[in-house]
Design a protein around this motif. Sequence first.
Motif, PDB file in Angstrom:
ATOM      1  N   ALA A 140      60.621  17.979  42.091  1.00 31.09           N
ATOM      2  CA  ALA A 140      59.886  18.608  43.198  1.00 31.09           C
ATOM      3  C   ALA A 140      59.047  17.539  43.794  1.00 31.09           C
ATOM      4  O   ALA A 140      58.431  17.104  43.241  1.00 31.09           O
ATOM      5  CB  ALA A 140      59.382  19.672  42.780  1.00 31.09           C
ATOM      6  N   GLU A 141      58.790  17.567  45.415  1.00 34.15           N
ATOM      7  CA  GLU A 141      57.929  17.014  45.904  1.00 34.15           C
ATOM      8  C   GLU A 141      57.026  17.813  46.755  1.00 34.15           C
ATOM      9  O   GLU A 141      57.491  18.716  47.482  1.00 34.15           O
ATOM     10  CB  GLU A 141      58.490  15.959  46.989  1.00 34.15           C
ATOM     11  N   PHE A 142      55.690  17.890  46.443  1.00 36.35           N
ATOM     12  CA  PHE A 142      54.835  18.610  47.111  1.00 36.35           C
ATOM     13  C   PHE A 142      54.155  17.873  48.165  1.00 36.35           C
ATOM     14  O   PHE A 142      53.427  16.835  47.911  1.00 36.35           O
ATOM     15  CB  PHE A 142      53.545  18.883  46.092  1.00 36.35           C
ATOM     16  N   ARG A 143      54.533  18.247  49.405  1.00 34.58           N
ATOM     17  CA  ARG A 143      54.021  17.731  50.567  1.00 34.58           C
ATOM     18  C   ARG A 143      52.472  18.227  50.924  1.00 34.58           C
ATOM     19  O   ARG A 143      52.360  18.995  51.830  1.00 34.58           O
ATOM     20  CB  ARG A 143      54.857  17.650  51.887  1.00 34.58           C
ATOM     21  N   MET A 144      51.717  17.555  50.306  1.00 36.21           N
ATOM     22  CA  MET A 144      50.282  18.368  50.233  1.00 36.21           C
ATOM     23  C   MET A 144      49.604  18.083  51.727  1.00 36.21           C
ATOM     24  O   MET A 144      48.541  18.657  52.141  1.00 36.21           O
ATOM     25  CB  MET A 144      49.435  17.813  49.126  1.00 36.21           C
ATOM     26  N   ASP A 145      49.823  16.910  52.466  1.00 29.96           N
ATOM     27  CA  ASP A 145      49.653  16.748  53.801  1.00 29.96           C
ATOM     28  C   ASP A 145      49.765  17.762  54.821  1.00 29.96           C
ATOM     29  O   ASP A 145      49.519  18.198  55.701  1.00 29.96           O
ATOM     30  CB  ASP A 145      50.068  15.491  54.302  1.00 29.96           C
ATOM     31  N   GLN A 146      50.824  18.625  54.551  1.00 30.06           N
ATOM     32  CA  GLN A 146      51.383  19.658  55.232  1.00 30.06           C
ATOM     33  C   GLN A 146      51.010  21.106  54.677  1.00 30.06           C
ATOM     34  O   GLN A 146      50.626  22.213  55.380  1.00 30.06           O
ATOM     35  CB  GLN A 146      53.026  19.805  55.210  1.00 30.06           C
TER      36      GLN A 146
END
Length: 213
Positions: free
Chosen positions: A38-44
Amino acid sequence: VVLGNVIVGPMPLVVGVITSSRTMDRLPYLRPWPFDVAEFRMDQIGVEGVAWLERIALLTEAGVPVILTLRHPREGGHWYRDEAERLSVYRMALPFVSAVDVEISTEFAKALCEEAHALSKKVIASFHDFKKTPSEKELQRVIERGRQLGADIIKLATYIVGVHDVRALSQLLNIYPQQVLCLLGMGPLGVESRVDLPMAGSCLTYGFVDEAN
């Protein structure tokens, strides 16, 4: 390269990209997961509060490797705060994730690599070109910069305008057989490369969990 309890390299793995807080909240309780990592795109998603760290920890404890990304706007991201805060968030997340993704061009990339490795975490050093696929020599220079940083995985995502671009990316797998590479094509003509390049030896391929990014 090992992400959590998953080996990267012998077979390509599918990364599920998460860009919304609603999906992030539901994810630890869903079965089965349609991805290997899983990749968490925390910038979004946003980093206000600490609930996101709890969600990442729950997923990690369930056996799913998690990549944390805070993509800079110059490479298509939505992180509009200063670099000191970005590094601070990366540092905060390191104990809870399997890997972080940072742009090769980032000034603190080498320091982040060293800190991640001190905690036995992995680093994906990335490069994005949304207009074209650079020449083979340019791509090789990017890879060499990633290697100098000490990155575990080097990720190149470029815009595909023809089959020659996919061929140029694929050729990198022959030039760097010992380097773990993630190669991705973007744009309408890049869709097939999300399957073709992993079949040729690219270690990861990416798809969206909630909405196209």
